[in-house]
Design a protein around this motif. Structure first.
Motif, mmCIF file in Angstrom:
data_model
loop_
_atom_site.group_PDB
_atom_site.id
_atom_site.type_symbol
_atom_site.label_atom_id
_atom_site.label_comp_id
_atom_site.label_asym_id
_atom_site.label_seq_id
_atom_site.Cartn_x
_atom_site.Cartn_y
_atom_site.Cartn_z
ATOM 1 N N GLY A 144 0.789 -1.224 0.000
ATOM 2 C CA GLY A 144 0.000 0.000 0.000
ATOM 3 C C GLY A 144 0.819 1.271 0.000
ATOM 4 N N ILE A 145 2.025 1.210 -0.551
ATOM 5 C CA ILE A 145 2.930 2.358 -0.635
ATOM 6 C C ILE A 145 3.101 2.746 -2.098
ATOM 7 C CG2 ILE A 145 5.297 3.142 -0.258
ATOM 8 C CD1 ILE A 145 3.753 2.922 2.326
ATOM 9 N N SER A 146 3.052 4.037 -2.389
ATOM 10 C CA SER A 146 3.261 4.519 -3.749
ATOM 11 C C SER A 146 4.750 4.758 -3.988
ATOM 12 C CB SER A 146 2.504 5.830 -3.974
ATOM 13 O OG SER A 146 1.113 5.649 -3.815
ATOM 14 N N LEU A 147 5.316 4.071 -4.974
ATOM 15 C CA LEU A 147 6.691 4.337 -5.383
ATOM 16 C C LEU A 147 6.636 5.401 -6.473
ATOM 17 C CD1 LEU A 147 9.671 3.617 -5.036
ATOM 18 C CD2 LEU A 147 9.393 1.861 -6.800
ATOM 19 N N ILE A 148 6.990 6.618 -6.091
ATOM 20 C CA ILE A 148 6.803 7.779 -6.969
ATOM 21 C C ILE A 148 7.898 7.826 -8.035
ATOM 22 C CG2 ILE A 148 6.558 10.283 -7.045
ATOM 23 C CD1 ILE A 148 4.437 8.895 -5.315
ATOM 24 N N PRO A 149 7.526 7.892 -9.319
ATOM 25 C CA PRO A 149 8.547 8.002 -10.362
ATOM 26 C C PRO A 149 8.915 9.455 -10.643
ATOM 27 C CG PRO A 149 6.400 7.740 -11.383
ATOM 28 C CD PRO A 149 6.173 7.727 -9.883
ATOM 29 N N LEU A 150 10.194 9.679 -10.932
ATOM 30 C CA LEU A 150 10.640 10.968 -11.462
ATOM 31 C C LEU A 150 10.774 10.832 -12.968
ATOM 32 C CD1 LEU A 150 12.052 10.942 -8.428
ATOM 33 C CD2 LEU A 150 13.147 12.985 -9.337
ATOM 34 N N ILE A 151 10.227 11.796 -13.683
ATOM 35 C CA ILE A 151 10.311 11.779 -15.132
ATOM 36 C C ILE A 151 10.967 13.063 -15.615
ATOM 37 C CG2 ILE A 151 9.012 11.789 -17.276
ATOM 38 C CD1 ILE A 151 6.996 9.987 -16.058
ATOM 39 N N ALA A 152 12.094 12.906 -16.287
ATOM 40 C CA ALA A 152 12.774 14.024 -16.922
ATOM 41 C C ALA A 152 12.513 13.942 -18.423
ATOM 42 C CB ALA A 152 14.271 13.948 -16.627
ATOM 43 N N PRO A 153 12.751 15.041 -19.154
ATOM 44 C CA PRO A 153 12.578 14.979 -20.605
ATOM 45 C C PRO A 153 13.285 13.770 -21.203
ATOM 46 C CG PRO A 153 13.026 17.218 -19.910
ATOM 47 C CD PRO A 153 13.195 16.362 -18.693
ATOM 48 N N SER A 154 12.544 12.968 -21.947
ATOM 49 C CA SER A 154 13.069 11.716 -22.484
ATOM 50 C C SER A 154 12.261 11.343 -23.710
ATOM 51 C CB SER A 154 12.994 10.618 -21.417
ATOM 52 O OG SER A 154 13.563 9.415 -21.887
ATOM 53 N N SER A 155 12.511 10.148 -24.251
ATOM 54 C CA SER A 155 11.742 9.705 -25.408
ATOM 55 C C SER A 155 10.289 9.495 -25.012
ATOM 56 C CB SER A 155 12.309 8.398 -25.954
ATOM 57 O OG SER A 155 12.094 7.344 -25.045
ATOM 58 N N LYS A 156 9.387 9.725 -25.957
ATOM 59 C CA LYS A 156 7.961 9.607 -25.676
ATOM 60 C C LYS A 156 7.599 8.199 -25.231
ATOM 61 C CE LYS A 156 3.458 10.856 -27.620
ATOM 62 N NZ LYS A 156 2.756 11.426 -28.795
ATOM 63 N N SER A 157 8.222 7.192 -25.814
ATOM 64 C CA SER A 157 7.902 5.810 -25.452
ATOM 65 C C SER A 157 8.318 5.499 -24.017
ATOM 66 C CB SER A 157 8.581 4.838 -26.417
ATOM 67 O OG SER A 157 9.992 4.975 -26.366
ATOM 68 N N LYS A 190 5.357 23.269 -21.219
ATOM 69 C CA LYS A 190 3.911 23.083 -21.277
ATOM 70 C C LYS A 190 3.554 21.880 -22.139
ATOM 71 C CE LYS A 190 -0.386 25.431 -22.573
ATOM 72 N NZ LYS A 190 -0.988 26.688 -23.103
ATOM 73 N N GLU A 191 4.166 21.790 -23.312
ATOM 74 C CA GLU A 191 3.893 20.675 -24.214
ATOM 75 C C GLU A 191 4.360 19.352 -23.599
ATOM 76 O OE1 GLU A 191 5.214 19.125 -28.670
ATOM 77 O OE2 GLU A 191 5.563 21.212 -28.070
ATOM 78 N N GLU A 192 5.545 19.368 -22.963
ATOM 79 C CA GLU A 192 6.075 18.149 -22.360
ATOM 80 C C GLU A 192 5.185 17.671 -21.209
ATOM 81 O OE1 GLU A 192 9.957 19.419 -21.306
ATOM 82 O OE2 GLU A 192 10.710 19.375 -23.362
ATOM 83 N N ILE A 193 4.712 18.612 -20.402
ATOM 84 C CA ILE A 193 3.827 18.248 -19.292
ATOM 85 C C ILE A 193 2.509 17.686 -19.820
ATOM 86 C CG2 ILE A 193 2.445 19.200 -17.400
ATOM 87 C CD1 ILE A 193 4.821 21.121 -16.871
ATOM 88 N N ASN A 194 1.980 18.288 -20.851
ATOM 89 C CA ASN A 194 0.739 17.780 -21.442
ATOM 90 C C ASN A 194 0.908 16.352 -21.948
ATOM 91 O OD1 ASN A 194 -0.826 20.032 -20.946
ATOM 92 N ND2 ASN A 194 -0.347 21.002 -22.913
ATOM 93 N N THR A 195 2.073 16.040 -22.484
ATOM 94 C CA THR A 195 2.340 14.673 -22.935
ATOM 95 C C THR A 195 2.312 13.702 -21.768
ATOM 96 O OG1 THR A 195 3.699 15.428 -24.797
ATOM 97 C CG2 THR A 195 4.031 13.167 -24.043
ATOM 98 N N VAL A 196 2.974 14.059 -20.680
ATOM 99 C CA VAL A 196 2.973 13.199 -19.491
ATOM 100 C C VAL A 196 1.555 13.041 -18.953
ATOM 101 C CG1 VAL A 196 3.839 12.925 -17.134
ATOM 102 C CG2 VAL A 196 5.342 13.855 -18.908
ATOM 103 N N LYS A 197 0.810 14.130 -18.875
ATOM 104 C CA LYS A 197 -0.561 14.072 -18.362
ATOM 105 C C LYS A 197 -1.455 13.182 -19.225
ATOM 106 C CE LYS A 197 -2.525 17.799 -16.755
ATOM 107 N NZ LYS A 197 -3.019 19.196 -16.654
ATOM 108 N N SER A 198 -1.185 13.155 -20.528
ATOM 109 C CA SER A 198 -2.016 12.344 -21.422
ATOM 110 C C SER A 198 -1.867 10.851 -21.138
ATOM 111 C CB SER A 198 -1.661 12.636 -22.884
ATOM 112 O OG SER A 198 -0.395 12.097 -23.227
ATOM 113 N N PHE A 199 -0.742 10.447 -20.544
ATOM 114 C CA PHE A 199 -0.500 9.038 -20.231
ATOM 115 C C PHE A 199 -0.864 8.686 -18.790
ATOM 116 C CE2 PHE A 199 3.153 9.648 -23.390
ATOM 117 C CZ PHE A 199 2.425 9.133 -24.452
ATOM 118 N N SER A 200 -0.996 9.685 -17.937
ATOM 119 C CA SER A 200 -1.056 9.446 -16.493
ATOM 120 C C SER A 200 -2.478 9.337 -15.950
ATOM 121 C CB SER A 200 -0.321 10.569 -15.747
ATOM 122 O OG SER A 200 -0.298 10.308 -14.364
#
Length: 266
Positions: A144-157, A190-200
């Motif tokens: 019941g613990i969330s392992l939080i990921p860090l995401i830096a600019p990277s490939s879309k896949s 802004k565009e990069e964050i929107n990409t992450v949000k679209s998957f999350s």
């Protein structure tokens, strides 16, 4: 219950999450600072563990870690002080922010099995590569613990792969390098964050370099919230002597509270 999955956090319109170094300026004062942050209106707290070689941290947080180590801080003390903060009324979600080596010394499985008992909801390890995290991620979910990921600019896949497995929230790194305050950010954010949000399926919070009310407002508009570390840690450091003085402590805590409320006064 994992507080990061509670509606108070998941349904919040905007989220402000401060990072603080446990045991800075002292173990007991860090408990009082955490309770003050809750009173200031934060949605969660990142609880840093002092470590001698913090690769992702800039000079402000490195210095805080050194102060905390000199004052007896450690992973064990950080766990104990969060449990104490819970007993004194801390109810917001908390995420343990640490590095691989202290966790390995403590015992990775042991730590994950105990985090809930100490009052933690999430775990964030910036030097744990995604490719090496699967075993620990599975154990965290089991406990019941969330392992939080860090995401830096990277490939879309790669961003898609990491984001789709996220639990609790995604920590989006706004700039390459170490933590620390900045004057400006990339125009592509802004565009990069929107990409992450679209998957999350969980909130996407932006961190690294966020230090002003304008920064906070910008990232709360484009992400799902903002994380502030170095600016707050620097403010706490500037008031170290007053915090340690019983006659000045309350005024110093109120000054930190006003500093935080100014950041989130959107």
């Amino acid at each position: 219950m994992n507080r990061l999955n509670d509606t108070a956090f998941t349904d919040a319109e905007k989220r402000f999450v401060p990072y603080m170094m446990s045991s800075d300026p002292t173990p007991d004062l860090s408990v009082e600072i955490a309770l003050m942050l809750q009173d200031a209106g934060v949605e969660a707290i990142e609880w840093g563990v002092p470590y001698s070689d913090p690769l992702a941290d800039g000079p402000v947080i490195q210095q805080a870690g050194q102060r905390a180590l000199k004052n007896g801080g450690s992973l064990t003390v950080s766990l104990q002080k969060m449990k104490e903060a819970r007993a004194k009324g801390l109810t917001v979600p908390s995420v343990l922010f640490t590095y691989v080596n202290p966790v390995l010394s403590y015992g990775f499985t042991k730590l994950i099995e105990e985090l809930k008992d100490y009052g933690f909801d999430g775990l964030l390890i910036p030097d744990l590569p995604y490719e090496e995290s699967h075993e620990y991620r599975a154990l965290c979910r089991e406990k019941g613990i969330s392992l939080i990921p860090l995401i830096a600019p990277s490939s879309k896949s790669r961003v898609e792969k990491i984001t789709k497995e996220a639990d609790g929230f995604v920590y989006y790194v706004t700039s390459l390098g170490v933590t620390g305050t900045r004057e400006s950010f990339s125009e592509t954010l802004k565009e990069e964050i929107n990409t992450v949000k679209s998957f999350s399926k969980v909130p996407v919070l932006a961190g690294f370099g966020i230090s002003t009310p304008e920064h906070v407002q910008y990232f709360q508009e484009h992400a799902d919230g903002a994380i502030v570390g170095s600016a707050l840690v620097r403010k706490i450091a500037s008031l170290e002597d007053s915090l340690k003085n019983p006659e000045e402590k309350d005024a110093a805590l109120n000054e930190i509270k006003a500093f935080v409320q100014n950041l989130i006064s959107y």
